[in-house]
Scaffold this motif. Sequence first.
Motif, short mmCIF file in Angstrom:
data_model
loop_
_atom_site.label_atom_id
_atom_site.label_comp_id
_atom_site.label_asym_id
_atom_site.label_seq_id
_atom_site.Cartn_x
_atom_site.Cartn_y
_atom_site.Cartn_z
N ALA A 1 -0.78 2.63 5.28
CA ALA A 1 -1.97 1.81 5.08
C ALA A 1 -3.22 2.56 5.53
CB ALA A 1 -1.83 0.49 5.83
N GLU A 2 -3.13 3.26 6.64
CA GLU A 2 -4.26 4.04 7.13
C GLU A 2 -4.64 5.14 6.14
OE1 GLU A 2 -7.23 4.46 9.57
OE2 GLU A 2 -5.58 3.49 10.62
N ALA A 3 -3.63 5.80 5.59
CA ALA A 3 -3.88 6.87 4.62
C ALA A 3 -4.52 6.32 3.34
CB ALA A 3 -2.58 7.60 4.29
N LEU A 4 -4.04 5.17 2.89
CA LEU A 4 -4.61 4.56 1.70
C LEU A 4 -6.08 4.19 1.94
CD1 LEU A 4 -4.67 3.22 -1.06
CD2 LEU A 4 -3.40 1.28 -0.09
N THR B 1 9.83 -3.70 2.33
CA THR B 1 9.30 -3.96 0.99
C THR B 1 7.78 -3.82 0.95
OG1 THR B 1 9.01 -6.39 1.14
CG2 THR B 1 11.21 -5.56 0.60
N ARG B 2 7.13 -4.09 2.07
CA ARG B 2 5.67 -3.92 2.11
C ARG B 2 5.31 -2.42 2.14
NH1 ARG B 2 4.85 -8.12 -0.39
NH2 ARG B 2 7.05 -7.59 -0.79
N VAL B 3 6.15 -1.62 2.77
CA VAL B 3 5.94 -0.17 2.73
C VAL B 3 6.12 0.33 1.30
CG1 VAL B 3 6.72 2.08 3.59
CG2 VAL B 3 6.62 0.11 5.14
N VAL B 4 7.09 -0.24 0.58
CA VAL B 4 7.27 0.10 -0.83
C VAL B 4 5.99 -0.20 -1.61
CG1 VAL B 4 8.51 -0.47 -2.96
CG2 VAL B 4 9.77 -0.24 -0.81
N GLU B 5 5.44 -1.39 -1.42
CA GLU B 5 4.21 -1.76 -2.12
C GLU B 5 3.09 -0.78 -1.82
OE1 GLU B 5 3.56 -4.33 -4.21
OE2 GLU B 5 5.58 -5.17 -4.15
N LEU B 6 2.92 -0.46 -0.56
CA LEU B 6 1.85 0.45 -0.16
C LEU B 6 2.03 1.84 -0.75
CD1 LEU B 6 1.55 -0.55 3.60
CD2 LEU B 6 -0.35 -0.59 1.97
N ALA B 7 3.22 2.39 -0.63
CA ALA B 7 3.45 3.77 -1.04
C ALA B 7 3.47 3.95 -2.55
CB ALA B 7 4.76 4.27 -0.43
N ALA C 1 -1.76 12.97 -4.41
CA ALA C 1 -1.09 11.88 -3.70
C ALA C 1 -1.26 12.05 -2.19
CB ALA C 1 0.38 11.86 -4.06
N TRP C 2 -1.38 10.94 -1.49
CA TRP C 2 -1.53 10.98 -0.03
C TRP C 2 -0.32 10.36 0.66
CZ3 TRP C 2 -5.26 8.48 -3.16
CH2 TRP C 2 -5.07 7.09 -3.30
N LEU C 3 0.82 10.34 -0.01
CA LEU C 3 2.04 9.75 0.54
C LEU C 3 2.35 10.35 1.91
CD1 LEU C 3 4.64 8.02 0.12
CD2 LEU C 3 5.64 10.05 -0.97
N ASP D 1 8.56 17.69 -4.34
CA ASP D 1 7.93 17.27 -3.09
C ASP D 1 8.21 15.77 -2.92
OD1 ASP D 1 6.20 15.96 -4.83
OD2 ASP D 1 4.51 17.31 -4.45
N ARG D 2 7.72 15.21 -1.83
CA ARG D 2 8.02 13.80 -1.55
C ARG D 2 7.46 12.86 -2.61
NH1 ARG D 2 9.81 12.31 3.62
NH2 ARG D 2 9.94 13.96 5.18
N ALA D 3 6.25 13.13 -3.06
CA ALA D 3 5.63 12.25 -4.05
C ALA D 3 6.39 12.31 -5.37
CB ALA D 3 4.17 12.64 -4.26
N THR D 4 6.88 13.48 -5.75
CA THR D 4 7.63 13.60 -7.00
C THR D 4 8.92 12.80 -6.93
OG1 THR D 4 6.71 15.79 -7.46
CG2 THR D 4 8.76 15.21 -8.58
N LEU D 5 9.61 12.87 -5.79
CA LEU D 5 10.84 12.09 -5.64
C LEU D 5 10.55 10.61 -5.83
CD1 LEU D 5 13.63 12.59 -3.00
CD2 LEU D 5 12.93 10.33 -3.73
#
Length: 225
Positions: free
Chosen positions: A14-17, A142-148, A162-164, A192-196
Amino acid sequence: MQKELVEQALRAEAEALGAAIAGLPDGEWARATRCEPWTAVELLSHVRVAVGRVEAMLAAPEPERAEVDAVGYYRPDERFDAAANSARIALARDTAGEGADPVGEFGRTWREVAARFGAEAGTRVVRTRHGDPMLLTEFMITRVVELAVHALDLADALGRPAWLTDQASDVLEALLLTEADGASVRAALGWDRATLLRKATGRAELDEAEQTEVKRAGITWLTLG
């Protein structure tokens, strides 16, 4: 999954977003996203509403026991049918115009929710708006899913990298992969993590070799609205 890890992931993502979209020019908020028909500001509104649902759940009576986990929450039933999706779309569009500071509203919401989550015991059970009795920690996954996931959608819509965060990625990889860890899957495929996360949520296509590897890893396909 440990409550502390989920809380850390929620706060970090959330902070990163919030940091990524702070100071976004007014014209950028009208950009289209892959989550049609939402614009960028409407998608952020959806994320804010999704995270903010925790407050009402904690104010309601606590169920006797948890019966649904985070994977079960994303089962393909009426919560993702045409009527539910239409209502979800309309709510985000309606609430997007409620304030002149969408980033500030998002920030206030997630910080209040994170504080409430942090103050609750790891055994706390809540009932979702769909009627699922869940451990609060499982619901917060599930809220982390929504955020990410929606952060990827926003980054792509805005033409930004991406800022994941690693914290959110760890939580999601544990949720999505049942037979292998995320690091080994990413190493095998050069992701990378975002691609996965993009591949695992249908935001990028899998070629034949990738399909074989993610099948070996025991990928969990979530139903997403």
